[in-house]
Enzyme design. Structure first.
Site, mmCIF file in Angstrom:
data_model
loop_
_atom_site.group_PDB
_atom_site.id
_atom_site.type_symbol
_atom_site.label_atom_id
_atom_site.label_comp_id
_atom_site.label_asym_id
_atom_site.label_seq_id
_atom_site.Cartn_x
_atom_site.Cartn_y
_atom_site.Cartn_z
ATOM 1 N N HIS A 198 35.006 24.010 50.564
ATOM 2 C CA HIS A 198 35.570 22.791 49.983
ATOM 3 C C HIS A 198 34.522 21.693 49.932
ATOM 4 O O HIS A 198 34.509 20.854 49.045
ATOM 5 C CB HIS A 198 36.761 22.328 50.822
ATOM 6 C CG HIS A 198 38.024 23.034 50.434
ATOM 7 N ND1 HIS A 198 39.075 23.194 51.286
ATOM 8 C CD2 HIS A 198 38.392 23.605 49.278
ATOM 9 C CE1 HIS A 198 40.046 23.838 50.675
ATOM 10 N NE2 HIS A 198 39.643 24.099 49.455
ATOM 11 N N ARG A 305 45.461 31.613 38.652
ATOM 12 C CA ARG A 305 45.565 32.637 39.706
ATOM 13 C C ARG A 305 46.697 32.250 40.656
ATOM 14 O O ARG A 305 46.498 31.374 41.512
ATOM 15 C CB ARG A 305 44.259 32.723 40.484
ATOM 16 C CG ARG A 305 43.093 33.335 39.707
ATOM 17 C CD ARG A 305 41.871 33.394 40.607
ATOM 18 N NE ARG A 305 40.856 34.299 40.124
ATOM 19 C CZ ARG A 305 39.750 33.908 39.483
ATOM 20 N NH1 ARG A 305 39.532 32.640 39.257
ATOM 21 N NH2 ARG A 305 38.852 34.803 39.094
ATOM 22 N N ARG A 341 48.995 34.303 35.662
ATOM 23 C CA ARG A 341 48.834 35.702 36.066
ATOM 24 C C ARG A 341 49.743 35.984 37.257
ATOM 25 O O ARG A 341 49.775 35.207 38.213
ATOM 26 C CB ARG A 341 47.382 35.979 36.451
ATOM 27 C CG ARG A 341 47.160 37.425 36.816
ATOM 28 C CD ARG A 341 45.712 37.714 37.085
ATOM 29 N NE ARG A 341 45.268 37.158 38.339
ATOM 30 C CZ ARG A 341 44.019 37.251 38.782
ATOM 31 N NH1 ARG A 341 43.115 37.861 38.048
ATOM 32 N NH2 ARG A 341 43.682 36.737 39.937
ATOM 33 N N GLU A 440 40.844 45.661 33.715
ATOM 34 C CA GLU A 440 39.929 45.580 34.859
ATOM 35 C C GLU A 440 39.589 46.962 35.416
ATOM 36 O O GLU A 440 38.779 47.094 36.316
ATOM 37 C CB GLU A 440 40.559 44.777 36.006
ATOM 38 C CG GLU A 440 41.111 43.447 35.598
ATOM 39 C CD GLU A 440 41.679 42.667 36.759
ATOM 40 O OE1 GLU A 440 40.920 41.941 37.393
ATOM 41 O OE2 GLU A 440 42.897 42.775 37.015
ATOM 42 N N ASN A 463 34.947 40.752 36.638
ATOM 43 C CA ASN A 463 34.615 40.829 38.074
ATOM 44 C C ASN A 463 35.056 42.174 38.645
ATOM 45 O O ASN A 463 34.318 42.841 39.360
ATOM 46 C CB ASN A 463 35.301 39.710 38.871
ATOM 47 C CG ASN A 463 35.067 38.347 38.271
ATOM 48 O OD1 ASN A 463 34.155 38.177 37.487
ATOM 49 N ND2 ASN A 463 35.889 37.381 38.631
ATOM 50 N N ASP A 464 36.289 42.549 38.315
ATOM 51 C CA ASP A 464 36.787 43.828 38.821
ATOM 52 C C ASP A 464 36.320 45.002 37.973
ATOM 53 O O ASP A 464 36.075 46.084 38.499
ATOM 54 C CB ASP A 464 38.323 43.806 38.880
ATOM 55 C CG ASP A 464 38.801 43.152 40.154
ATOM 56 O OD1 ASP A 464 38.274 43.499 41.222
ATOM 57 O OD2 ASP A 464 39.676 42.276 40.083
ATOM 58 N N CYS A 511 38.043 36.619 31.043
ATOM 59 C CA CYS A 511 38.250 35.593 32.067
ATOM 60 C C CYS A 511 37.478 35.878 33.350
ATOM 61 O O CYS A 511 37.622 35.172 34.333
ATOM 62 C CB CYS A 511 39.731 35.373 32.354
ATOM 63 S SG CYS A 511 40.520 36.804 33.075
#
Ligand code: PEP
Ligand code: MG
Length: 602
Positions: A198, A305, A341, A440, A463-464, A511
């Protein structure tokens, strides 16, 4: 043992807020708080509880004050980071448990608080997910604040900084970073922290270059040392040479003018030189991020997400809670649309408290849609919340990790049942709501045509997809060097997906993180018609500027050439040369090659 200073040497760190800083060091004096146990005795328990409550209240007030004061300078949405930290001071898992221990074991408050933290750390220690590890780390910082009050010690804060400096510290909390809004901080470097900290998010919003994870740096640097922070590549230079100075001064100027150029272009259309429009959308995790995405030029949300709604560790959120949040998304994204999603937990995204029976191979286990189909009640309530929210704006639903036609048929039938129920209950929703799925898994990519009758759109989760195609765990640092978006097999598979989607008239978006790197975006646009590229908001201006400088025709020709190369090295070299050349206009190829070509993905 003291470490010998290496003159002119660069130390490696993780860049969490990009940019360059040149200046003198200010090493924050933050000693380790040592807490001792002592038994207070039955008669003193009440007093000890009161002392603890006062310390918690005092810390809370101090944090509220910092949050209030920094809000003027921080992007408004940063309160979503600061507020939950303040709320930790009312959390029964922390405050309630500590009080119970003071009462039952008759021990001093600081010791009980430390034990509560140790227990929580032990409980969650096996969680690999960096997000949840970071949150535990945040909790540690909040507890440290209370402990300071209880022990009457005070660690140095940034308020003592009077002139422009680069802050060096073992650690910095999001509250420390928020204070930088009012201080003269050129940049900062910490020993601990990770990519999803953060602290890094707040620093980015303040445009303060920051590096984390520079090991033992507080032993190496002394206050007053001259430093260069290169938070584009992740380097810290100590005692730079005159040559270093000149080089980094130029880099800093180039970077700043590049940044200003991007800012000035946010309102312009994203269109290639040969007139192809490309929609750029934001990937977000809470409705509060929408403002940030829009400010950075997003024309809608390509990936919301929802798993982050489940992160509290207190079980599944109710349908009502989810509806409230999704409604906010629908309303604040207007006139654009948002893709929600459905839950994608499992793998590297298992929130604390859900992982009762750890799986031997979570990335290949009960994850995403598989988890939802196994937890029908939860899935149904999430779908109902999404449908209900669709009445208030343009909402689309997307399923993650679809691996078979059977799965998409099942989800479709569950969704239809929820629609029927809502109609029966007289609850309005968008009857024409669009439903899509992520691509994915390689087997899904190979059979994409078979999914066409069931979906209104698809979105490629690179990514996946890369993880599953190359058999490389995306969360495992030991194999991170093998994770390669430019692998010829990855490029061939992406081309196949986009081409197949185009031939079957399924709008296809991307994405995954590949959208956010110009080199990869260039290839993707060369592969066919892309409905939109969706990415984390801070990357949008850079991709917009890039797209405005390229031509799709040329990207197609280059893709064809690149698909014939067998080696990643050759592909990268060819593209880097190509992209630098394409962007000579107004941008230095050096900044580009460095900030674009390599670092961004990893
Ligand atoms: C992806 O896999 O590319 C993706 C966008 O989903 P996530 O990163 O949330 O798994
Ligand atoms: Mg994914």
């Amino acid at each position: 043992m003291p470490i010998r200073k290496k003159i002119g040497k660069a130390y490696k760190g993780i860049p969490v807020s990009p940019g360059f800083a040149i200046g003198r060091a200010h090493v924050l004096n933050r000693f380790h708080l040592c807490v001792l146990k002592h038994v207070v005795g039955r008669d003193s328990v009440k007093g000890e509880l009161e002392r603890f409550e006062r310390a918690v209240e005092g810390t809370r007030n101090k944090m509220l004050k910092t949050a209030r004061e920094s809000v003027k300078n921080l992007a408004e949405n940063m309160s979503y980071i600061l507020n939950p930290q303040i709320q930790l001071l009312q959390d029964p898992m922390i405050i309630g448990a500590t009080k119970k221990m003071i009462e039952q074991e008759m021990v001093n408050a600081e010791w009980a608080l430390q034990q509560t933290y140790n227990k929580l750390s032990a409980k969650f220690k096996n969680i690999k997910n960096s997000y949840f590890r970071e949150r535990l780390h945040d909790l540690g910082m909040v507890i440290n604040q209370v402990t300071q009050v209880l022990t009457g010690t005070e660690q140095e804060t940034l308020e003592s900084v009077e002139e422009p400096v680069i802050v060096i510290s073992h650690d910095l909390s999001p509250f420390d970073t928020a204070q930088m809004a009012t201080s003269k901080i050129l940049g900062f470097v910490t020993e601990v922290g990770g990519k999803t900290s953060h602290t890094g998010i707040i620093a980015t919003s303040l445009h303060i270059p920051a590096l984390v994870g520079v090991k033992r740096i507080t032993d190496i640097v002394k206050s007053g040392d001259t430093l260069i922070v290169d938070a584009v590549h992740g380097d810290l230079l100590i005692y730079p040479s005159e040559e270093n100075f000149q080089m980094f001064n130029k880099k800093q100027q180039d970077y700043l003018s590049f940044d200003r150029k991007l800012e000035s272009e946010v309102g312009l259309a994203t269109e290639t030189k040969d007139g192809i429009r490309v929609d750029l959308k934001g990937n977000i995790e809470t409705s509060r991020d929408i403002k940030l995405a829009v400010e950075h030029g997003a024309e809608g949300i390509g990936l919301y997400r929802t798993e982050f709604l489940y992160r509290s560790g207190r079980g599944f959120p109710s349908e009502g809670e989810q509806f409230d949040e999704f409604k906010k998304v629908a309303e604040s994204v207007a006139p654009h649309d948002a893709v929600l999603r459905t839950l994608d937990i499992g793998g590297d995204k298992m929130p604390a408290g859900y992982d009762d029976e750890p799986e031997p191979n979570p990335a290949l286990g009960l994850r995403a849609i598989r988890y939802c189909l196994d937890n029908r009640q939860m899935f149904r309530s999430q779908l109902r919340a999404m449908l209900r929210a669709s009445h208030y704006g343009k909402i689309k639903i997307m399923y993650p990790m679809i691996g078979s036609v059977e799965e998409i048929r099942k989800t479709k039938s569950i969704l239809e049942k929820q629609k029927k129920e809502l109609r029966r209950e007289g609850i309005p929703f968008d009857e024409n709501i669009k439903v899509g799925m992520m691509v994915e898994i390689p087997s899904t990519a190979l059979l994409l045509d078979q999914f066409a009758p069931y979906v209104d759109f698809v979105s490629i989760g690179t990514n996946d997809l890369i993880q599953y195609l190359l058999a490389i765990d995306r969360a495992n640092e030991k194999v991170a060097h093998l994770y390669e978006p430019l692998h010829p097999a990855v490029l061939r598979m992406l081309y196949m997906i986009i081409d197949s989607a185009n031939r079957h008239n399924i709008p296809v978006s991307v994405c995954g993180k590949m959208s956010a790197d110009p080199i990869y975006a260039y290839l993707l646009l060369g592969m066919g018609t892309i409905a939109d590229l969706s990415m984390e908001p801070y990357s949008i201006p850079k991709i917009k500027s890039f797209i405005r400088n390229i031509s799709v025709k040329e990207a197609r020709e280059d893709l064809r050439k690149v698909l014939e190369f067998g080696r990643v090295r050759d592909i990268r070299k060819y593209l880097l040369e190509k992209v630098s050349h394409l962007l000579e206009d107004g941008l230095t190829s050096e900044v580009l090659a460095e900030s674009y070509g390599k670092g961004i993905f990893r």
